[in-house]
Design a protein around this motif. Structure first.
Motif, PDB file in Angstrom:
ATOM      1  N   TYR A   1      -8.670   4.174   7.258  1.00 22.62           N
ATOM      2  CA  TYR A   1      -8.692   2.716   7.408  1.00 22.62           C
ATOM      3  C   TYR A   1      -7.673   2.064   6.483  1.00 22.62           C
ATOM      4  CZ  TYR A   1     -12.988   3.003  10.182  1.00 22.62           C
ATOM      5  OH  TYR A   1     -13.911   3.264  11.154  1.00 22.62           O
ATOM      6  N   ASP A   2      -7.611   2.532   5.234  1.00 20.30           N
ATOM      7  CA  ASP A   2      -6.646   1.969   4.283  1.00 20.30           C
ATOM      8  C   ASP A   2      -5.222   2.142   4.786  1.00 20.30           C
ATOM      9  OD1 ASP A   2      -8.557   1.128   2.505  1.00 20.30           O
ATOM     10  OD2 ASP A   2      -8.473   2.917   1.251  1.00 20.30           O
ATOM     11  N   GLU A   3      -4.940   3.301   5.380  1.00 12.71           N
ATOM     12  CA  GLU A   3      -3.584   3.559   5.889  1.00 12.71           C
ATOM     13  C   GLU A   3      -3.256   2.617   7.055  1.00 12.71           C
ATOM     14  OE1 GLU A   3      -0.973   7.259   7.788  1.00 12.71           O
ATOM     15  OE2 GLU A   3      -2.959   7.617   6.912  1.00 12.71           O
ATOM     16  N   ARG A   4      -4.224   2.428   7.949  1.00 17.54           N
ATOM     17  CA  ARG A   4      -3.991   1.559   9.107  1.00 17.54           C
ATOM     18  C   ARG A   4      -3.882   0.097   8.679  1.00 17.54           C
ATOM     19  NH1 ARG A   4      -8.339   2.932  13.608  1.00 17.54           N
ATOM     20  NH2 ARG A   4      -7.134   1.296  14.677  1.00 17.54           N
ATOM     21  N   ILE A   5      -4.719  -0.312   7.737  1.00 17.81           N
ATOM     22  CA  ILE A   5      -4.635  -1.685   7.231  1.00 17.81           C
ATOM     23  C   ILE A   5      -3.304  -1.910   6.531  1.00 17.81           C
ATOM     24  CG2 ILE A   5      -5.596  -3.294   5.534  1.00 17.81           C
ATOM     25  CD1 ILE A   5      -8.349  -2.053   6.138  1.00 17.81           C
ATOM     26  N   GLY A   6      -2.890  -0.929   5.738  1.00 22.38           N
ATOM     27  CA  GLY A   6      -1.613  -1.042   5.045  1.00 22.38           C
ATOM     28  C   GLY A   6      -0.445  -1.135   6.009  1.00 22.38           C
ATOM     29  N   HIS A   7      -0.526  -0.381   7.116  1.00 22.99           N
ATOM     30  CA  HIS A   7       0.545  -0.419   8.117  1.00 22.99           C
ATOM     31  C   HIS A   7       0.664  -1.812   8.729  1.00 22.99           C
ATOM     32  CE1 HIS A   7       3.253   1.041  11.234  1.00 22.99           C
ATOM     33  NE2 HIS A   7       2.469   0.463  12.145  1.00 22.99           N
ATOM     34  N   LEU A   8      -0.485  -2.491   8.867  1.00 23.92           N
ATOM     35  CA  LEU A   8      -0.472  -3.822   9.474  1.00 23.92           C
ATOM     36  C   LEU A   8      -0.105  -4.910   8.472  1.00 23.92           C
ATOM     37  CD1 LEU A   8      -3.722  -3.619  11.648  1.00 23.92           C
ATOM     38  CD2 LEU A   8      -1.384  -3.822  12.518  1.00 23.92           C
ATOM     39  N   GLU A   9      -0.652  -4.834   7.281  1.00 22.76           N
ATOM     40  CA  GLU A   9      -0.583  -5.957   6.343  1.00 22.76           C
ATOM     41  C   GLU A   9       0.440  -5.795   5.222  1.00 22.76           C
ATOM     42  OE1 GLU A   9      -4.426  -6.701   4.750  1.00 22.76           O
ATOM     43  OE2 GLU A   9      -5.356  -7.120   6.687  1.00 22.76           O
ATOM     44  N   SER A  10       0.874  -4.582   4.970  1.00 20.84           N
ATOM     45  CA  SER A  10       1.735  -4.356   3.808  1.00 20.84           C
ATOM     46  C   SER A  10       3.149  -4.879   4.036  1.00 20.84           C
ATOM     47  CB  SER A  10       1.794  -2.861   3.475  1.00 20.84           C
ATOM     48  OG  SER A  10       0.535  -2.394   3.072  1.00 20.84           O
ATOM     49  N   VAL A  11       3.783  -5.233   2.934  1.00 22.59           N
ATOM     50  CA  VAL A  11       5.187  -5.644   2.971  1.00 22.59           C
ATOM     51  C   VAL A  11       6.004  -4.652   2.155  1.00 22.59           C
ATOM     52  CG1 VAL A  11       4.615  -8.080   3.217  1.00 22.59           C
ATOM     53  CG2 VAL A  11       4.885  -7.114   0.934  1.00 22.59           C
ATOM     54  N   ASP A  12       7.296  -4.616   2.433  1.00 14.11           N
ATOM     55  CA  ASP A  12       8.194  -3.734   1.686  1.00 14.11           C
ATOM     56  C   ASP A  12       8.415  -4.351   0.300  1.00 14.11           C
ATOM     57  OD1 ASP A  12      10.159  -2.172   0.637  1.00 14.11           O
ATOM     58  OD2 ASP A  12      11.515  -2.311   2.353  1.00 14.11           O
ATOM     59  N   PRO A  13       7.986  -3.689  -0.782  1.00 13.49           N
ATOM     60  CA  PRO A  13       8.132  -4.281  -2.113  1.00 13.49           C
ATOM     61  C   PRO A  13       9.588  -4.528  -2.499  1.00 13.49           C
ATOM     62  CG  PRO A  13       7.436  -1.987  -2.262  1.00 13.49           C
ATOM     63  CD  PRO A  13       7.330  -2.377  -0.832  1.00 13.49           C
ATOM     64  N   THR A  14      10.488  -3.663  -2.024  1.00 12.22           N
ATOM     65  CA  THR A  14      11.907  -3.847  -2.343  1.00 12.22           C
ATOM     66  C   THR A  14      12.439  -5.107  -1.680  1.00 12.22           C
ATOM     67  OG1 THR A  14      12.195  -1.443  -2.489  1.00 12.22           O
ATOM     68  CG2 THR A  14      14.188  -2.788  -2.225  1.00 12.22           C
ATOM     69  N   GLU A  15      12.065  -5.271  -0.395  1.00 10.55           N
ATOM     70  CA  GLU A  15      12.511  -6.456   0.332  1.00 10.55           C
ATOM     71  C   GLU A  15      11.914  -7.720  -0.278  1.00 10.55           C
ATOM     72  OE1 GLU A  15      12.276  -9.673   3.208  1.00 10.55           O
ATOM     73  OE2 GLU A  15      10.573  -8.461   2.544  1.00 10.55           O
ATOM     74  N   ALA A  16      10.622  -7.640  -0.708  1.00 12.12           N
ATOM     75  CA  ALA A  16       9.978  -8.792  -1.333  1.00 12.12           C
ATOM     76  C   ALA A  16      10.666  -9.157  -2.643  1.00 12.12           C
ATOM     77  CB  ALA A  16       8.501  -8.491  -1.577  1.00 12.12           C
TER      78      ALA A  16
END
Length: 352
Positions: free
Chosen positions: A307-322
């Protein structure tokens, strides 16, 4: 032809018009850099936000079950420790009775039996986290009263009443302390132990000592599996252990004839042997429950990772780009402030 008036004030306010937008964007970018997820998940995901919410809800359910399993495992561990103590005491006393000489030290074994009964009651009142582990679903009240407490009548009162009941009712028509108990035959004592005395511990008389519920706690250890995660003071082995201790210290064995006393001692040995086997079965059942709970917790830990992996795939942002966006926005804001400062210096007064 239309002309537009240009003033210093207009030029000053021009950079300010975009400053609020830049600061708002910087706040969002900093949030994403800090949390690693979109500042506005709904805006970023659009129609996929429903999938994200569903995944988070399922993950929250797993967290709740995992916490519940931790409490259940603690209860099982505490219960097993108390059962070990009860079983060890019963085994020691049984072995001591087996090894008695022909002329046993009656007062010593009476005192031992009374002490072991007190230890049994203490173990039955074991608690963890403010809940009594041998109470079944009745976790708030002491599962066991003192032998002479509870009621009225207390368990002691019931035993005394059965003992002194008329012979037609299976009693001896005399109290345990009466010297006349020496005239009780072995057969009469055997009938009493298998009749009125046994009925007290196997029937409703047990409630004089026990406040526990017969219904054990059932816990949902996974989204699809529910098991019993406790035991109670009303199980047969508990009654048998209490019965064996009681017949040794509260049936007047010091005054009984050797034949009648041997009946009591042999009966106590047999009852304790059966009780020890029963306690082992209770512990085996709890051990099976513990293994199921551990397995369910491990399985849910794997599901949680998915679940954490799927949630991260949907909600996470690229820290470098941020980080790049934060730097760019900071540069733009600083440039805006710099332009504003330079524009403030534009005045006709400076050229007059």
């Amino acid at each position: 032809m239309k002309t537009t008036f240009i003033s210093t004030v207009t030029l000053w306010n021009s950079p300010r018009s975009s400053l609020d937008r830049l600061q708002e964007s910087l706040t969002k970018a900093n949030t994403e850099l800090t949390t690693g997820r979109h500042a506005d998940v709904g805006l970023a995901l659009g129609y996929k936000v429903g999938e994200s919410l569903s995944l988070r809800q399922q993950r929250a359910e797993i967290d709740t079950l995992t916490d519940s399993n931790s409490v259940a495992l603690q209860r099982i561990k505490t219960t097993d420790d108390a059962l070990n103590s009860i079983r060890d005491d019963a085994t020691k006393f049984r072995d001591a009775l087996v090894g008695l000489p022909l002329n046993p030290p009656v007062e010593i074994i009476k005192n031992q039996a009374e002490a072991y009964l007190s230890s049994l009651i203490s173990n039955l009142n074991t608690s963890v986290g403010g809940q009594f582990v041998f109470g079944g679903i009745n976790t708030k009240a002491d599962p066991a009263n003192d032998y002479a407490g509870g009621g009225p009548p207390s368990l002691k009162d019931l035993v005394a009443g059965a003992y002194s009941a008329p012979t037609a009712s299976g009693g001896f028509n005399i109290p345990q302390s009466d010297p006349a108990v020496s005239g009780i035959t072995a057969d009469d004592m055997n009938d009493f132990l298998d009749g009125p005395f046994k009925a007290i511990f196997e029937g409703t008389g047990w409630s004089a000592l026990s406040n526990a519920s017969d219904q054990n706690i059932q816990s949902l250890i996974s989204p699809t599996e529910k098991v019993e995660t406790s035991t109670n003071a009303n199980t047969t082995p508990m009654r048998q252990v209490a019965m064996a201790y009681t017949m040794i210290f509260d049936l007047g064995i010091e005054t009984l004839s050797p034949a009648a006393r041997n009946v009591v001692l042999k009966k106590a040995i047999d009852v304790l042997s059966t009780a020890v086997s029963g306690l082992i079965d209770v512990q085996a059942t709890l051990g099976t429950t513990q293994a199921k709970t551990d397995t369910a917790t491990e399985r849910m830990a794997l599901q949680k990772s998915i679940y954490d992996e799927r949630i991260g795939h949907l909600e996470s942002v690229d820290p470098t780009e941020a980080k790049v966006r934060v730097d760019q926005l900071m540069t733009q804001i600083q440039t805006s402030y710099s332009l504003t400062a330079q524009l403030k210096q534009l005045s006709l007064i400076n050229y007059l």
